[in-house]
Design a protein around this motif. Structure first.
Motif: not given
Ligand code: A2P
Length: 268
Positions: A27, A125-126, A153-155, A191-192, A200, A202, A233, A235-236, A239
């Motif tokens: 990816r 993130t990512g 933070t990444c998955r 996170t995964r 996360r 946050t 992203s 959503a991130f 938040d």
């Molecule tokens: P999570 O695995 O809990 O969704 P993505 O690959 O979907 O863009 O996500 C990249 C990283 O950002 C993942 O670790 C994801 O956690 C985290 N993430 C996604 N949305 C949020 C958010 N609204 N607030 C904080 N972390 C987020």
């Protein structure tokens, strides 16, 4: 006798040549290309880059420049989306290939959009780490702030590799290494996946975990001394905006610097 057909070389508008490509996961990849001599940019800005589509039309997307402004070449960090119009093709580029690069850098993730402070936080993130890959390698960052905290933070752990290697190289760099030492605090989490730090950004801010783990003063951001830059992203970003505003930080812009700035990471 076989006839060799010479393929016409397409001449791209604003063409730059790819110099290096590195793939991290199925990816994620990064690549470097030549830099137009006239291109000046501020670390953290983005440009439009792309390729020609099947009809010969430029297919362009916004990409943060991941290299610092002093670098002779340009670096980009990208996601690969199997059916993404641009990245499904861009992921196959190799050294020597040409890409299109419109030399008009813009963006709000720049130091000039922030008021002076003591601690500078990068929240990504990512692939949102790309503009910070530029800012982390810019001496200006360390001249303006006493501490720089990179939260990424990444998955999964393999998705952190680009940032991990970048920070490691930075610490060992003969020129910038000294500047960065003790000032740049890197806080990756997943996170995964199983990893030394989970959760996360946050959550790790709200709980105060990042403060405890890094031995930072306080347990929350303080608008008097903390500055933030957010890239991830949608959503991130939303938040993070809520969280930072809750701490009393206000959103800045080039024309009106304040306590934090935000930009959406490139998504195909
Ligand atoms: P999570 O695995 O809990 O969704 P993505 O690959 O979907 O863009 O996500 C990249 C990283 O950002 C993942 O670790 C994801 O956690 C985290 N993430 C996604 N949305 C949020 C958010 N609204 N607030 C904080 N972390 C987020």
């Amino acid at each position: 006798m076989t006839e060799t057909k010479i393929k016409p070389v397409p001449t791209l508008p604003d063409a730059q040549t790819v110099t290096e490509v590195e793939h991290y996961t199925d990816r994620l990849f990064r690549f470097r290309c030549t830099r137009p001599q006239s291109l000046r940019f501020r670390s953290g800005e983005f440009v439009m880059i792309g390729l020609l589509d099947d009809n010969g039309k430029p297919l362009l997307r916004a990409y943060s420049i991941a290299s610092p402004s002093w670098d002779e070449e340009l670096e980009f960090y990208s996601i690969k989306v199997p059916d993404g119009p641009l990245t499904s093709r861009l992921q196959h580029i190799e050294a020597g290939d040409e890409i299109i690069l419109r030399p008009k850098p813009v963006g709000t993730l720049v130091l000039d959009a922030l008021l002076p402070g003591k601690r500078l936080w990068f929240f990504a993130t990512g692939t949102g780490i790309a503009p910070f890959a530029s800012l982390m390698r810019d001496p200006d960052t360390y001249e303006r702030y006493e501490q720089v905290i990179m939260m990424h933070t990444c998955r999964t752990a393999d998705e952190l590799e680009y940032g991990r290697k970048l920070v490691e190289d930075l610490e060992n760099d003969p020129l910038i290494g000294e500047m960065v030492e003790g000032k740049l605090l890197y806080y990756p989490s997943t996170t995964r996946d199983d990893f030394k730090t989970k959760g996360r950004i946050t959550e790790n801010l709200k709980s105060g975990k990042v403060f405890a783990d890094l031995g930072l003063a306080g347990d929350r951001l303080d608008p008097a001394t903390d500055r933030g830059m957010v890239c991830g992203s949608l959503a991130f970003n939303l938040d993070m905006k809520d969280l930072l505003e809750g701490y009393g930080l206000g959103e800045g812009a080039n024309s009106e610097p304040a306590e934090y700035v935000v930009e959406k990471a490139f998504v195909d």
